[in-house]
Design a protein around this motif. Structure first.
Motif, PDB file in Angstrom:
ATOM      1  N   TYR A  45       0.878  -1.178   0.000  1.00  0.00           N
ATOM      2  CA  TYR A  45       0.000   0.000   0.000  1.00  0.00           C
ATOM      3  C   TYR A  45       0.909   1.220   0.000  1.00  0.00           C
ATOM      4  CZ  TYR A  45      -3.186   3.662   1.486  1.00  0.00           C
ATOM      5  OH  TYR A  45      -3.912   4.824   1.543  1.00  0.00           O
ATOM      6  N   ASP A  46       0.613   2.179  -0.888  1.00  0.00           N
ATOM      7  CA  ASP A  46       1.408   3.405  -0.847  1.00  0.00           C
ATOM      8  C   ASP A  46       0.476   4.605  -0.916  1.00  0.00           C
ATOM      9  OD1 ASP A  46       1.613   2.272  -3.898  1.00  0.00           O
ATOM     10  OD2 ASP A  46       1.234   4.432  -3.806  1.00  0.00           O
ATOM     11  N   GLU A  47       0.979   5.713  -0.417  1.00  0.00           N
ATOM     12  CA  GLU A  47       0.169   6.939  -0.329  1.00  0.00           C
ATOM     13  C   GLU A  47       1.122   8.133  -0.262  1.00  0.00           C
ATOM     14  OE1 GLU A  47      -2.915   8.890   2.944  1.00  0.00           O
ATOM     15  OE2 GLU A  47      -2.858   6.710   2.754  1.00  0.00           O
ATOM     16  N   THR A  48       0.704   9.240  -0.806  1.00  0.00           N
ATOM     17  CA  THR A  48       1.447  10.485  -0.604  1.00  0.00           C
ATOM     18  C   THR A  48       0.579  11.412   0.247  1.00  0.00           C
ATOM     19  OG1 THR A  48       2.674  10.314  -2.688  1.00  0.00           O
ATOM     20  CG2 THR A  48       2.500  12.509  -1.692  1.00  0.00           C
ATOM     21  N   LEU A  49       1.106  11.784   1.380  1.00  0.00           N
ATOM     22  CA  LEU A  49       0.332  12.617   2.314  1.00  0.00           C
ATOM     23  C   LEU A  49       0.126  14.014   1.734  1.00  0.00           C
ATOM     24  CD1 LEU A  49       2.119  11.654   5.652  1.00  0.00           C
ATOM     25  CD2 LEU A  49      -0.173  10.931   4.902  1.00  0.00           C
ATOM     26  N   GLY A  50      -1.065  14.538   1.924  1.00  0.00           N
ATOM     27  CA  GLY A  50      -1.290  15.962   1.656  1.00  0.00           C
ATOM     28  C   GLY A  50      -0.744  16.728   2.855  1.00  0.00           C
ATOM     29  N   GLN A  69      13.205   8.457   1.672  1.00  0.00           N
ATOM     30  CA  GLN A  69      14.491   7.762   1.469  1.00  0.00           C
ATOM     31  C   GLN A  69      14.904   6.887   2.666  1.00  0.00           C
ATOM     32  OE1 GLN A  69      14.758  11.386   0.463  1.00  0.00           O
ATOM     33  NE2 GLN A  69      13.993  10.531  -1.458  1.00  0.00           N
ATOM     34  N   GLN A  70      13.981   6.678   3.618  1.00  0.00           N
ATOM     35  CA  GLN A  70      14.329   5.766   4.724  1.00  0.00           C
ATOM     36  C   GLN A  70      13.557   4.458   4.545  1.00  0.00           C
ATOM     37  OE1 GLN A  70      14.933   7.376   8.717  1.00  0.00           O
ATOM     38  NE2 GLN A  70      14.249   9.369   7.934  1.00  0.00           N
ATOM     39  N   ARG A  71      14.131   3.370   4.996  1.00  0.00           N
ATOM     40  CA  ARG A  71      13.519   2.050   4.830  1.00  0.00           C
ATOM     41  C   ARG A  71      13.605   1.312   6.149  1.00  0.00           C
ATOM     42  NH1 ARG A  71      12.510  -1.472   0.607  1.00  0.00           N
ATOM     43  NH2 ARG A  71      12.878  -3.693   1.020  1.00  0.00           N
ATOM     44  N   PHE A  72      12.441   0.908   6.653  1.00  0.00           N
ATOM     45  CA  PHE A  72      12.383   0.195   7.927  1.00  0.00           C
ATOM     46  C   PHE A  72      11.877  -1.218   7.623  1.00  0.00           C
ATOM     47  CE2 PHE A  72      13.317   4.074   9.943  1.00  0.00           C
ATOM     48  CZ  PHE A  72      12.502   5.076   9.418  1.00  0.00           C
ATOM     49  N   GLY A  93       6.144  12.567   8.170  1.00  0.00           N
ATOM     50  CA  GLY A  93       5.846  13.997   8.222  1.00  0.00           C
ATOM     51  C   GLY A  93       5.005  14.478   7.048  1.00  0.00           C
ATOM     52  N   THR A  94       4.473  15.659   7.203  1.00  0.00           N
ATOM     53  CA  THR A  94       3.504  16.239   6.273  1.00  0.00           C
ATOM     54  C   THR A  94       4.017  16.250   4.831  1.00  0.00           C
ATOM     55  OG1 THR A  94       2.103  18.200   5.883  1.00  0.00           O
ATOM     56  CG2 THR A  94       4.344  18.592   6.678  1.00  0.00           C
ATOM     57  N   GLY A  95       3.111  15.863   3.924  1.00  0.00           N
ATOM     58  CA  GLY A  95       3.380  15.981   2.489  1.00  0.00           C
ATOM     59  C   GLY A  95       4.249  14.889   1.897  1.00  0.00           C
ATOM     60  N   LEU A  96       4.705  13.940   2.705  1.00  0.00           N
ATOM     61  CA  LEU A  96       5.653  12.924   2.213  1.00  0.00           C
ATOM     62  C   LEU A  96       4.933  11.688   1.657  1.00  0.00           C
ATOM     63  CD1 LEU A  96       8.393  13.020   5.023  1.00  0.00           C
ATOM     64  CD2 LEU A  96       8.531  13.978   2.699  1.00  0.00           C
ATOM     65  N   PRO A  97       5.565  11.015   0.676  1.00  0.00           N
ATOM     66  CA  PRO A  97       5.049   9.717   0.227  1.00  0.00           C
ATOM     67  C   PRO A  97       5.541   8.614   1.145  1.00  0.00           C
ATOM     68  CG  PRO A  97       6.933  10.364  -1.113  1.00  0.00           C
ATOM     69  CD  PRO A  97       6.720  11.464  -0.124  1.00  0.00           C
TER      70      PRO A  97
END
Ligand SMILES: O=C[C@H](O)[C@@H](O)[C@H](O)CC(=O)O
Length: 271
Positions: A45-50, A69-72, A93-97
């Motif tokens: 599932y992927d999403e880009t935050l508004g 660019q971080q991977r957990f 954080g805000t606005g990030l995919p």
């Protein structure tokens, strides 16, 4: 206005099943929103935050989360929420995919709060959770803090898990946090995501204001959501069943100061 959102089960992407999706478009909530997703193994599932920040809680299973660019990899600590093991979460954080890929069958909760203030992406490992044993007599409950107000890692979001065993009450004695009156009381909306064990169980939750202009008592079932736009919000758990809920709270100021209903505050003072 119904405060109860019964579980769904809609496959929105291959292997991604939507259980809950409560937000400003289908509720009166302004500061909080939630999605609960069940992911088949290997589903993504992927999403880009508004203009929102998000807390991704790995309710069950193991997932890999990528954001900024971080991977957990391989996060998540339990097969059931009733394992009572603090699990892992990721703050975005805000606005990030972001993307979540299930390594095993998994269930995630994504909590949202509107903001344009940026905070860094962060892994919140389960072992940092502050654990509390609250209450006495029949209002004993176990609290696992995920993102409490003393962790300065978010602009608005507060996240906490609560376990209430058979025959006990929680969010009790009734309290509210719907007046922006610091330091006495903070204004926080709240969302409850509920689970029960065994799954056919139910709990009762009442949401009511001092003037009873809002006064709704609900039968809540497994994977239901209850919204608390305002008011007191106690939960009662019938004999034989155990309750879990995850709380999302947010408001103008990220601090949890609540006001106990005066007529019930004596409950706390019992020896
Ligand atoms: O306001 C917070 C929520 O009602 C719960 O997290 C509650 O505090 C849990 C409890 O203490 O019983």
């Amino acid at each position: 206005m119904s405060l109860l959102y019964q579980k769904q089960n809609q496959e929105i992407r291959p292997g991604v099943h939507l259980i809950q999706d409560v937000n400003a478009s289908n509720s009166p909530m302004k500061y909080t929103a939630v999605k609960v997703l069940a992911l088949d193994a290997n589903a993504s599932y992927d999403e880009t935050l508004g203009a929102f920040e998000a807390g991704i809680v790995v309710l069950t299973g193991k997932v890999t989360v990528t954001a900024d660019q971080q991977r957990f990899e391989g996060i998540g600590q339990r097969q059931s929420v009733f394992d009572k093991i603090p699990t892992d979460s990721v703050y975005v954080g805000t606005g990030l995919p972001f993307s979540v890929t299930a390594q095993t069958a998994a269930k995630i909760l994504i909590a949202y709060s509107p903001t344009t203030t940026s905070f860094p992406v962060r892994l919140l490992k389960g072992d940092i959770h502050q654990i509390e044993h609250r209450g006495k007599y029949q209002n004993k409950r176990l609290v696992q803090n995920i993102l409490p107000d003393d962790l300065p890692f978010a602009d608005k979001l507060l996240l906490v898990e609560v376990y209430t065993d058979s025959g006990n009450w929680s969010s009790y004695p009734p309290h509210r946090h719907d007046h922006d009156n610091l330091p006495t009381e903070s204004l926080l909306e709240e969302i409850y995501y509920h689970e029960m064990q065994p799954k056919q169980g139910f709990v009762f939750q009442r949401v009511y204001t001092d003037d009873h202009s809002l006064d709704e008592t609900m039968t809540v079932q497994n994977q239901d959501v209850v919204i608390v736009p305002k008011g007191y919000h106690p939960v009662g758990v019938p004999d034989g069943y155990d309750s879990y809920y995850l709380n999302i709270m947010a408001g103008p100021t990220r601090v949890w100061h609540f006001h106990n209903a005066p007529e019930h505050a004596w409950i706390i003072d019992r020896k």
